[in-house]
Design an enzyme around this catalytic site. Structure first.
Site, PDB file in Angstrom:
ATOM      1  N   SER A  80      29.090  35.238  27.139  1.00 16.53           N
ATOM      2  CA  SER A  80      29.263  35.249  28.602  1.00 16.53           C
ATOM      3  C   SER A  80      29.470  33.851  29.160  1.00 16.53           C
ATOM      4  O   SER A  80      28.951  33.545  30.219  1.00 16.53           O
ATOM      5  CB  SER A  80      28.051  35.858  29.311  1.00 16.53           C
ATOM      6  OG  SER A  80      27.674  37.024  28.706  1.00 16.53           O
ATOM      7  N   TYR A 110      38.632  41.646  39.141  1.00 17.82           N
ATOM      8  CA  TYR A 110      39.752  41.289  38.269  1.00 17.82           C
ATOM      9  C   TYR A 110      40.858  42.332  38.391  1.00 17.82           C
ATOM     10  O   TYR A 110      42.029  42.011  38.598  1.00 17.82           O
ATOM     11  CB  TYR A 110      39.264  41.198  36.805  1.00 17.82           C
ATOM     12  CG  TYR A 110      40.334  40.715  35.852  1.00 17.82           C
ATOM     13  CD1 TYR A 110      40.404  39.387  35.454  1.00 17.82           C
ATOM     14  CD2 TYR A 110      41.309  41.593  35.368  1.00 17.82           C
ATOM     15  CE1 TYR A 110      41.395  38.940  34.586  1.00 17.82           C
ATOM     16  CE2 TYR A 110      42.302  41.162  34.510  1.00 17.82           C
ATOM     17  CZ  TYR A 110      42.331  39.829  34.124  1.00 17.82           C
ATOM     18  OH  TYR A 110      43.333  39.402  33.273  1.00 17.82           O
ATOM     19  N   SER A 148      34.190  37.934  23.348  1.00 18.63           N
ATOM     20  CA  SER A 148      34.596  39.307  23.008  1.00 18.63           C
ATOM     21  C   SER A 148      35.919  39.308  22.249  1.00 18.63           C
ATOM     22  O   SER A 148      36.070  40.029  21.256  1.00 18.63           O
ATOM     23  CB  SER A 148      34.654  40.198  24.244  1.00 18.63           C
ATOM     24  OG  SER A 148      35.478  39.631  25.213  1.00 18.63           O
ATOM     25  N   GLU A 187      39.988  46.079  25.357  1.00 16.93           N
ATOM     26  CA  GLU A 187      39.540  45.823  26.733  1.00 16.93           C
ATOM     27  C   GLU A 187      40.140  46.859  27.694  1.00 16.93           C
ATOM     28  O   GLU A 187      39.448  47.429  28.525  1.00 16.93           O
ATOM     29  CB  GLU A 187      39.970  44.417  27.195  1.00 16.93           C
ATOM     30  CG  GLU A 187      39.572  43.283  26.260  1.00 16.93           C
ATOM     31  CD  GLU A 187      38.099  42.920  26.342  1.00 16.93           C
ATOM     32  OE1 GLU A 187      37.449  43.256  27.342  1.00 16.93           O
ATOM     33  OE2 GLU A 187      37.594  42.303  25.376  1.00 16.93           O
ATOM     34  N   HIS A 190      45.430  33.510  35.601  1.00 16.44           N
ATOM     35  CA  HIS A 190      45.928  34.846  35.973  1.00 16.44           C
ATOM     36  C   HIS A 190      47.453  34.929  35.909  1.00 16.44           C
ATOM     37  O   HIS A 190      48.065  35.712  36.627  1.00 16.44           O
ATOM     38  CB  HIS A 190      45.407  35.273  37.352  1.00 16.44           C
ATOM     39  CG  HIS A 190      43.946  35.633  37.327  1.00 16.44           C
ATOM     40  ND1 HIS A 190      43.489  36.920  37.300  1.00 16.44           N
ATOM     41  CD2 HIS A 190      42.839  34.848  37.288  1.00 16.44           C
ATOM     42  CE1 HIS A 190      42.153  36.922  37.260  1.00 16.44           C
ATOM     43  NE2 HIS A 190      41.741  35.664  37.257  1.00 16.44           N
ATOM     44  N   ASP A 216      48.927  35.397  32.789  1.00 16.44           N
ATOM     45  CA  ASP A 216      49.318  36.133  31.568  1.00 16.44           C
ATOM     46  C   ASP A 216      49.822  37.543  31.862  1.00 16.44           C
ATOM     47  O   ASP A 216      50.885  37.942  31.400  1.00 16.44           O
ATOM     48  CB  ASP A 216      48.207  36.120  30.493  1.00 16.44           C
ATOM     49  CG  ASP A 216      46.906  36.774  30.896  1.00 16.44           C
ATOM     50  OD1 ASP A 216      46.708  37.054  32.094  1.00 16.44           O
ATOM     51  OD2 ASP A 216      46.057  37.014  29.997  1.00 16.44           O
ATOM     52  N   ASP A 228      43.383  35.962  25.865  1.00 16.24           N
ATOM     53  CA  ASP A 228      42.183  35.644  25.086  1.00 16.24           C
ATOM     54  C   ASP A 228      42.407  35.873  23.593  1.00 16.24           C
ATOM     55  O   ASP A 228      42.170  34.995  22.758  1.00 16.24           O
ATOM     56  CB  ASP A 228      40.995  36.479  25.583  1.00 16.24           C
ATOM     57  CG  ASP A 228      40.780  36.311  27.076  1.00 16.24           C
ATOM     58  OD1 ASP A 228      41.376  35.378  27.645  1.00 16.24           O
ATOM     59  OD2 ASP A 228      40.038  37.106  27.678  1.00 16.24           O
TER      60      ASP A 228
HETATM   61  C1  GLA Z   1      40.461  36.598  31.641  1.00 16.82           C
HETATM   62  C2  GLA Z   1      41.413  37.601  31.000  1.00 16.82           C
HETATM   63  C3  GLA Z   1      42.733  36.939  30.602  1.00 16.82           C
HETATM   64  C4  GLA Z   1      43.334  36.143  31.752  1.00 16.82           C
HETATM   65  C5  GLA Z   1      42.275  35.255  32.416  1.00 16.82           C
HETATM   66  C6  GLA Z   1      42.786  34.602  33.676  1.00 16.82           C
HETATM   67  O1  GLA Z   1      40.055  35.652  30.696  1.00 16.82           O
HETATM   68  O2  GLA Z   1      40.803  38.193  29.878  1.00 16.82           O
HETATM   69  O3  GLA Z   1      43.636  37.912  30.136  1.00 16.82           O
HETATM   70  O4  GLA Z   1      43.931  37.004  32.692  1.00 16.82           O
HETATM   71  O5  GLA Z   1      41.091  35.960  32.731  1.00 16.82           O
HETATM   72  O6  GLA Z   1      43.848  33.750  33.408  1.00 16.82           O
END
Ligand code: GLA
Length: 384
Positions: free
Chosen positions: A120, A220, A126, A158, A32, A34, A170
């Site tokens: 998943s 989230y 994705s 997203e 978390h 990014d 991601d």
């Molecule tokens: C998910 C989100 C990413 C990142 C992670 C946690 O994978 O898609 O952007 O925030 O959680 O690091």
């Protein structure tokens, strides 16, 4: 890729005119961070999603998913409708993002799609689909973006189409991944700032807890809001702070009474996690894998007590990693609230390790956990 092209030709009676493949990703360290403009260590995995395309006259788009053996269709005229509840959502979402950036879709297409990225499983199937679709569509419709902008387009799918306020990690990792290396990314400047080796003799074993609780998306988004409101309050105290990236652990602790308890805990996770990523770069370069493993454990502990994005199942998997021989560090990886754990394991012991952890996990929880011994692959590419 050849097999996909063959299946495509057989199914549609068309020759593919464009094709691209994009891998899933593994968040190695930097949880978390990014969307707080911080640092992350990640890699692309060996598993890919591949798409081949041929133009079709008219406005119909046909998408054949060879993994599920099912065909989905949509019309260019329906691109603004709410996302369908199938894989086309990622393709249409990407087309919307490309259109915003100037791409013109003036005819339909046939698409063949295949993937070895587990669905998943916390490996960003994705993002792999969005990226592969973007690259292949870009080729077919003669449209290109720079790599970081492709990642932003995928994130836009997203954020804008699916309502998830995720960061760039991601798609960025799927695009910039490097074979057999861990990339260190800076999400303020949006670039890879270092490429680090994983000492030979170690692999990442991914063990999926197979449990994801229902409110993941809203959890989230709420975590992200907590981080952003903490940053706003800290910015009022410390000039020059715009995101949690700019805050040191000492700054945070001395302003602790200005934040709500939630804001403090969430910020504590992010701020220390950024420090752990920075520390890890030197440690990896020195090949001190035990020290690196300790950082993975520290990250998990912080997820458990500060960010509260772990689950009893993930905690149990990490606890098991301390008792089964071969492992030197483990943590939850990705968004959390269920999903996967990653385990840094001596390569020779990896198979035995994974099966012993999965057996113990089954005994305790009744759940059959999936596991993968990860290979680290290259980022996305256009192959046709
Ligand atoms: C998910 C989100 C990413 C990142 C992670 C946690 O994978 O898609 O952007 O925030 O959680 O690091």
């Amino acid at each position: 890729m050849n097999q996909l092209a063959e299946k495509f030709s057989e199914y549609f009676h068309l020759t593919p005119a464009a094709g691209a493949a994009a891998p899933g990703r593994l968040e190695v360290l930097g949880n978390h961070t990014d969307y707080n403009e911080g640092f992350v260590l990640s890699c692309a995995v060996g598993q890919n999603t591949a798409i081949v395309l041929s133009p079709l006259p008219g406005t119909q788009c046909r998408v054949m998913d060879f993994r599920e053996n099912c065909e989905m269709t949509f019309d260019l005229a329906d691109m603004d409708a709410p996302p369908p509840r199938n894989g086309c959502a990622y393709i249409i979402g990407m087309m919307n993002e490309m259109r915003k950036r100037g791409c013109v879709f003036n005819h339909g297409f046939a698409a063949g799609l295949e993937s070895s990225v587990p669905l998943s499983a916390g490996m960003s199937s994705s993002a792999a689909l969005e990226t592969a679709a973007g690259f292949a569509l870009g080729k077919l419709f003669n449209f290109s973006l720079d790599k970081a902008e492709w990642a932003r387009a995928g994130q836009g799918v997203e954020n804008n189409f699916l309502g998830l306020k995720t960061g760039l990690l991601d798609q960025f990792s799927s695009i910039f991944g490097k074979r057999d290396a861990i990339i260190m990314s800076d999400f303020r400047t949006v670039e890879v700032i270092d490429t680090l080796p994983l000492a030979s003799g170690y692999v990442f074993v991914v063990i999926n807890s197979m449990k994801k609780h229902h409110l993941v998306d809203s959890d989230y988004n709420v975590r992200r809001e907590n981080c952003e409101s903490a940053a706003r309050k800290l910015a009022a105290i410390y000039p020059g702070v715009s995101t949690l990236r700019d805050v040191t652990p000492a700054m945070l602790e001395s302003a602790a009474d200005k934040l709500s308890r939630m804001e403090l805990l969430r910020a504590r996770h992010v701020v220390n996690e950024c420090d752990r990523v920075k520390a890890a770069a030197a440690i990896l370069r020195a090949g001190d894998m035990k020290a690196f493993g300790r950082l993975l454990y520290a990250s998990h502990e912080s997820s458990r007590v500060n960010f509260e994005n772990s689950t009893p199942e993930l905690d149990y998997l990490v606890e098991l990693s301390r008792t089964v021989p071969g492992c030197i560090g483990a943590r939850l990886s990705g968004g959390g609230f269920g999903g996967i754990s990653i385990h840094l394991v001596e390569a020779d012991a990896a198979k035995e390790y994974a099966s012993r952890v999965c057996t113990a996990y089954k005994l305790q929880t009744g759940i059959d956990a999936e596991h993968f011994i990860c290979s680290i692959g290259d980022g996305a590419k256009i192959f046709l």
